[in-house]
Motif scaffolding. Structure first.
Motif, mmCIF file in Angstrom:
data_model
loop_
_atom_site.group_PDB
_atom_site.id
_atom_site.type_symbol
_atom_site.label_atom_id
_atom_site.label_comp_id
_atom_site.label_asym_id
_atom_site.label_seq_id
_atom_site.Cartn_x
_atom_site.Cartn_y
_atom_site.Cartn_z
ATOM 1 N N TYR A 170 63.741 41.287 42.772
ATOM 2 C CA TYR A 170 64.670 40.121 43.345
ATOM 3 C C TYR A 170 66.021 40.409 43.785
ATOM 4 N N GLU A 171 66.412 41.552 43.282
ATOM 5 C CA GLU A 171 67.830 41.987 43.835
ATOM 6 C C GLU A 171 67.553 42.648 45.215
ATOM 7 N N ALA A 172 66.663 43.096 45.595
ATOM 8 C CA ALA A 172 66.167 43.704 46.870
ATOM 9 C C ALA A 172 66.026 42.475 47.917
ATOM 10 N N ALA A 173 65.240 41.517 47.271
ATOM 11 C CA ALA A 173 65.077 40.299 48.307
ATOM 12 C C ALA A 173 66.221 39.622 48.237
ATOM 13 N N LEU A 177 69.315 40.870 48.584
ATOM 14 C CA LEU A 177 69.981 41.595 49.545
ATOM 15 C C LEU A 177 69.475 41.311 51.104
ATOM 16 N N ASP A 178 68.149 41.120 51.158
ATOM 17 C CA ASP A 178 67.653 40.924 52.686
ATOM 18 C C ASP A 178 67.896 39.558 53.000
ATOM 19 N N GLY A 179 68.496 38.587 52.025
ATOM 20 C CA GLY A 179 68.727 37.188 52.412
ATOM 21 C C GLY A 179 67.859 36.320 52.150
ATOM 22 N N ALA A 180 67.156 36.673 50.997
ATOM 23 C CA ALA A 180 66.103 35.668 50.598
ATOM 24 C C ALA A 180 66.652 34.603 49.352
ATOM 25 N N ARG A 204 62.510 31.016 48.553
ATOM 26 C CA ARG A 204 61.726 32.287 49.083
ATOM 27 C C ARG A 204 61.447 33.254 48.124
ATOM 28 N N GLN A 205 62.366 33.260 47.307
ATOM 29 C CA GLN A 205 62.038 34.390 46.040
ATOM 30 C C GLN A 205 60.930 33.825 45.125
#
Length: 291
Positions: A190-193, A195-198, A202-203
């Protein structure tokens, strides 16, 4: 020699379960299958070897019985409505407990899971009173100027009440399983998503739901098996009425057994077993995780 010794120890530990399984599951199942192929009735129990072999006659008789066909449709309605509602309620509460609710989380878990362990007879008595002609629900409707119907004596309204009781009793199980699945998803995904703006939606769509698929499959199969075998709710609330509108296949089997039609009752139980197996196979095909 050592391997044989460990094998013997394994069978020794397995023996108690195997004995109980054979005595109380395997033998009764085989006996019931044999009964379903005969004209056994309650009056024949004193002379069980005097019954006649009828082959598949009981099964043919079942599907020529309009009541049994109606009960299959009723059971399908239990599954088609009850399973999605229970899963949706359990998933929504699991999401709230996993991320939205911070304080008193353990208390909320206990409260939401309470219906699962509450005595169903006591609950059914409360629901019967609440949905009586002069019960709590109609009193609330009357307070806002609406005339309440006779819920449990209406062929169109009794089924929603019975399904609602089933959902209320089982959403806690779905919640606990979904919560366990949610907590098994790594937070760094979730943290990576993020950072990608999700965003949250969307998550949920691209991370939570796909990674929760094994849990969803398990919850779906468990609830489907429950609703296919639903008995307590229609029996305690309506006894299958009014006019058979809430009678399930399990309740039909019980009524046939009570009337002495042991062969027909056994055949109906095996039809239910086949229905459970077929629906479970379809669910595993549709919901199994894709690589």
């Amino acid at each position: 020699m050592r391997a044989a010794r460990w094998t013997a120890v394994g069978w020794l530990f397995l023996a108690p379960f195997a004995l109980v399984f054979v005595l109380f599951t395997a033998v009764p199942t085989v006996a019931a299958l044999g009964f379903s192929l005969t004209d056994l009735r309650g009056s024949d129990l004193r002379h069980p070897f005097a019954v006649n072999f009828t082959g598949l006659e009981n099964y043919v008789r079942l599907f020529q019985d309009d009541s049994f066909v109606r009960d299959i449709l009723n059971t399908a309605l239990f599954v088609a409505v009850g399973v999605p509602l229970t899963m949706a309620a359990g998933f929504a509460l699991a999401l709230a407990l996993n991320s939205g609710i911070r304080r008193l989380r353990g208390t909320f878990r206990a409260v939401f899971f309470a219906p699962v362990v509450t005595n169903v007879v006591a609950v059914a008595l409360i629901w019967r009173y609440a949905f009586n002609q002069n019960g709590t629900v109609n009193s609330v409707l009357s307070a806002v100027g609406l005339a309440g119907p006779n819920w449990l004596d209406d062929t169109h309204l009794a089924m929603p009440v019975v399904i609602a009781l089933g959902v209320w009793r089982n959403f806690g199980t779905a919640m606990v399983l979904f919560l366990a699945g949610l907590q098994a998803i790594p937070r760094d995904v979730y943290e990576a998503a993020a950072l990608d703006g999700a965003g949250r939606w969307r998550q949920l769509r691209h991370i939570t739901l796909p990674m929760l698929m094994p849990t969803t499959l398990m919850v779906s199969v468990l609830l489907t098996v429950f609703y296919l075998q639903v008995f307590d709710e229609p029996y305690l609330l309506t006894d299958g009425g009014p006019l058979g509108s809430t009678e399930s296949v399990a309740l039909y089997t019980y009524h046939q057994f009570g009337s002495g039609e042991l062969g027909v009752s056994s055949a109906a139980s095996f039809v239910m077993l086949v229905l459970v197996a077929l629906v479970s196979v379809v669910q595993f095909r549709l919901l199994r995780p894709r690589s």
